[in-house]
Design an enzyme around this catalytic site. Structure first.
Site, PDB file in Angstrom:
ATOM      1  N   ASN A  18       0.613  -1.212  -0.632  1.00  0.00           N
ATOM      2  CA  ASN A  18      -0.204  -0.203   0.006  1.00  0.00           C
ATOM      3  C   ASN A  18       0.495   1.182  -0.274  1.00  0.00           C
ATOM      4  OD1 ASN A  18      -1.418   2.470   1.058  1.00  0.00           O
ATOM      5  ND2 ASN A  18      -3.483   0.819   1.649  1.00  0.00           N
ATOM      6  N   ASP A  20       0.073   4.345  -0.215  1.00  0.00           N
ATOM      7  CA  ASP A  20      -0.941   5.760   0.169  1.00  0.00           C
ATOM      8  C   ASP A  20      -0.150   6.664   0.612  1.00  0.00           C
ATOM      9  OD1 ASP A  20      -2.969   4.484  -0.681  1.00  0.00           O
ATOM     10  OD2 ASP A  20      -3.945   4.265   1.317  1.00  0.00           O
ATOM     11  N   HIS A  21       0.835   6.098   1.332  1.00  0.00           N
ATOM     12  CA  HIS A  21       1.189   7.064   2.051  1.00  0.00           C
ATOM     13  C   HIS A  21       2.885   8.151   2.045  1.00  0.00           C
ATOM     14  CE1 HIS A  21      -1.508   6.646   5.305  1.00  0.00           C
ATOM     15  NE2 HIS A  21      -0.859   5.664   5.955  1.00  0.00           N
ATOM     16  N   ARG A  29       3.815  19.475   0.613  1.00  0.00           N
ATOM     17  CA  ARG A  29       4.016  20.243   0.197  1.00  0.00           C
ATOM     18  C   ARG A  29       3.390  20.666  -1.359  1.00  0.00           C
ATOM     19  NH1 ARG A  29       8.823  21.776   1.662  1.00  0.00           N
ATOM     20  NH2 ARG A  29       9.302  21.724   3.745  1.00  0.00           N
ATOM     21  N   HIS A  54      -5.692   3.366  -1.783  1.00  0.00           N
ATOM     22  CA  HIS A  54      -6.489   3.759  -0.920  1.00  0.00           C
ATOM     23  C   HIS A  54      -7.450   4.591  -2.107  1.00  0.00           C
ATOM     24  CE1 HIS A  54      -9.610   3.637   2.474  1.00  0.00           C
ATOM     25  NE2 HIS A  54     -10.283   4.253   1.631  1.00  0.00           N
ATOM     26  N   ARG A  56      -9.394   7.847  -0.856  1.00  0.00           N
ATOM     27  CA  ARG A  56     -10.787   8.319   0.126  1.00  0.00           C
ATOM     28  C   ARG A  56     -11.158   9.178  -0.444  1.00  0.00           C
ATOM     29  NH1 ARG A  56      -9.075   6.102   5.435  1.00  0.00           N
ATOM     30  NH2 ARG A  56     -10.537   7.768   6.212  1.00  0.00           N
ATOM     31  N   ARG A  60      -7.134  12.103   0.593  1.00  0.00           N
ATOM     32  CA  ARG A  60      -6.627  13.131   2.088  1.00  0.00           C
ATOM     33  C   ARG A  60      -4.024  12.714   1.135  1.00  0.00           C
ATOM     34  NH1 ARG A  60      -6.962   9.528   7.647  1.00  0.00           N
ATOM     35  NH2 ARG A  60      -8.898  10.934   6.662  1.00  0.00           N
ATOM     36  N   HIS A  61      -4.721  11.225   0.118  1.00  0.00           N
ATOM     37  CA  HIS A  61      -3.124  11.024  -0.156  1.00  0.00           C
ATOM     38  C   HIS A  61      -3.497  11.209  -1.663  1.00  0.00           C
ATOM     39  CE1 HIS A  61      -5.229   7.464   1.327  1.00  0.00           C
ATOM     40  NE2 HIS A  61      -4.630   7.214   2.594  1.00  0.00           N
ATOM     41  N   GLU A  81      -9.056   0.130  -3.154  1.00  0.00           N
ATOM     42  CA  GLU A  81      -9.702  -0.028  -1.918  1.00  0.00           C
ATOM     43  C   GLU A  81     -10.580   1.173  -2.192  1.00  0.00           C
ATOM     44  OE1 GLU A  81      -7.096   0.983   1.463  1.00  0.00           O
ATOM     45  OE2 GLU A  81      -5.986  -0.981   1.266  1.00  0.00           O
ATOM     46  N   THR A 111      -6.986   6.346  10.091  1.00  0.00           N
ATOM     47  CA  THR A 111      -6.522   5.328   8.758  1.00  0.00           C
ATOM     48  C   THR A 111      -7.754   4.246   9.231  1.00  0.00           C
ATOM     49  OG1 THR A 111      -5.264   3.472   8.275  1.00  0.00           O
ATOM     50  CG2 THR A 111      -5.543   3.708  10.801  1.00  0.00           C
ATOM     51  N   THR A 112      -7.874   3.524   8.193  1.00  0.00           N
ATOM     52  CA  THR A 112      -9.544   2.182   7.851  1.00  0.00           C
ATOM     53  C   THR A 112      -9.697   1.973   9.052  1.00  0.00           C
ATOM     54  OG1 THR A 112      -8.630   2.097   5.575  1.00  0.00           O
ATOM     55  CG2 THR A 112     -10.590   0.463   7.169  1.00  0.00           C
ATOM     56  N   GLU A 162     -10.495  -9.449   3.684  1.00  0.00           N
ATOM     57  CA  GLU A 162      -9.271  -9.746   4.016  1.00  0.00           C
ATOM     58  C   GLU A 162     -10.008  -9.160   5.327  1.00  0.00           C
ATOM     59  OE1 GLU A 162      -7.141  -6.568   2.105  1.00  0.00           O
ATOM     60  OE2 GLU A 162      -6.187  -5.647   4.034  1.00  0.00           O
ATOM     61  N   HIS A 201      -3.561  -4.870   7.903  1.00  0.00           N
ATOM     62  CA  HIS A 201      -2.977  -4.178   8.522  1.00  0.00           C
ATOM     63  C   HIS A 201      -2.621  -3.157   9.825  1.00  0.00           C
ATOM     64  CE1 HIS A 201      -4.896   0.264  10.177  1.00  0.00           C
ATOM     65  NE2 HIS A 201      -5.716   0.253   8.664  1.00  0.00           N
ATOM     66  N   GLY A 223       1.019  -1.260   4.498  1.00  0.00           N
ATOM     67  CA  GLY A 223       1.839  -0.032   3.887  1.00  0.00           C
ATOM     68  C   GLY A 223       2.694   0.528   4.820  1.00  0.00           C
ATOM     69  N   HIS A 224       1.901   0.967   5.991  1.00  0.00           N
ATOM     70  CA  HIS A 224       2.621   1.660   6.053  1.00  0.00           C
ATOM     71  C   HIS A 224       4.219   1.344   7.115  1.00  0.00           C
ATOM     72  CE1 HIS A 224       2.929   3.946  10.169  1.00  0.00           C
ATOM     73  NE2 HIS A 224       2.687   5.401   9.582  1.00  0.00           N
TER      74      HIS A 224
END
Ligand code: PXP
Length: 254
Positions: A18, A20-21, A29, A54, A56, A60-61, A81, A111-112, A162, A201, A223-224
């Site tokens: 993932n 996303d981040h 920025r 994802h 959203r 946001r990302h 997602e 987060t989810t 999942e 997750h 992901g994270h």
């Protein structure tokens, strides 16, 4: 029949990363970097089978353009997602990811949080699953490792779940062991029902081993922790490259 055959033959554990981040860092920025596509290529080069993103509701990302660009450019699977809203289902039906993972979404969450309410939202999820399946998108439902919830999955029309590993990941000691057993039991039950089981997750470099050891789990989405680790396997080099530019510019003046 086809589904059962695929599940029996495929005994490997796949990874969806993932990213996303990476987009979170870019959005902080409003720059064009870090480039999501470059990250996706490197993730694929390292051997991950899927790129997970994802989109959203609050963007946001990941942005809409990212979703289309990733669909066009990656070689492996794309796992999108999405919340169970008409807007997101319309986008998914237009983008045609290989996989769509339906997740719950609250605007204010970091987060989810938690799995889908497959009982309260049954009809909405069923309708979205039907629309996505019509487009040959494989649908997975992000749910808690709860057997009562898993029992509703075939009626919804999804063949993949999942399992939310957040409670396991956040727990410590005996409680973590208890949460692991809940995931093991949920996986075993789903498997007997012919449902493919993925998980994700909160999985990191310490707690993934026990989940990856559950033989029936087919895919992990992480992901994270990977994006966070990437800082520490890369920041030394990144600093060196900047110093090189600085030193070169001074030596060319001399
Ligand atoms: N799977 C799902 C359905 C998610 O919503 C997320 C977070 O976006 C993940 C996996 C990855 O979780 P983490 O970033 O904690 O590894």
């Amino acid at each position: 029949m086809q589904k059962t055959q695929r599940m029996q033959k495929n005994n490997t554990l796949e990874l969806g990363v993932n990213i996303d981040h990476i987009a979170t860092l870019r959005q902080a920025r409003g720059t064009s970097y870090p480039d999501l596509l470059e990250a996706a290529f490197l993730v694929e080069k390292a051997g991950a089978q899927a790129i997970t993103i994802h989109l959203r509701e609050d963007r946001r990302h990941i942005q809409d353009a990212d979703v289309y660009a990733i669909r066009k450019q990656i070689r492996g699977r794309m796992n999108l997602e999405l919340a169970v809203t008409d807007e997101m289902v319309n986008i998914a039906c237009d983008v045609l990811p290989d996989d769509a993972c339906i997740v719950p979404e609250k605007r204010e969450e970091l987060t989810t949080e938690g799995g889908l309410d497959v009982i309260g939202q049954f009809q909405r999820i069923q309708k979205a699953t039907a629309r996505l399946s019509e487009k040959n998108i494989r649908v997975s439902l992000f749910i808690e490792p709860n057997i009562e919830h898993i029992k509703r999955v075939p009626d919804i029309g999804a063949q993949i779940i999942e399992l939310h590993t957040g409670s396991y990941a956040n727990a410590q000691g005996d409680e973590q062991q208890r949460q692991l057993e809940i995931i093991q039991q949920a996986t075993a039950y789903a498997h007997t029902q012919g449902i493919q089981v993925n998980a994700g997750h909160g999985l990191d470099y310490e707690n993934t081993t026990a989940i990856a050891s559950i033989a029936e789990i087919r895919e992990l989405n992480i992901g994270h922790s990977i994006v966070s680790r990437a800082i520490f396997v890369g920041i030394e080099n990144a600093t060196r490259q900047m110093l090189e530019i600085m030193h070169k510019s001074r030596s060319s003046q001399a």
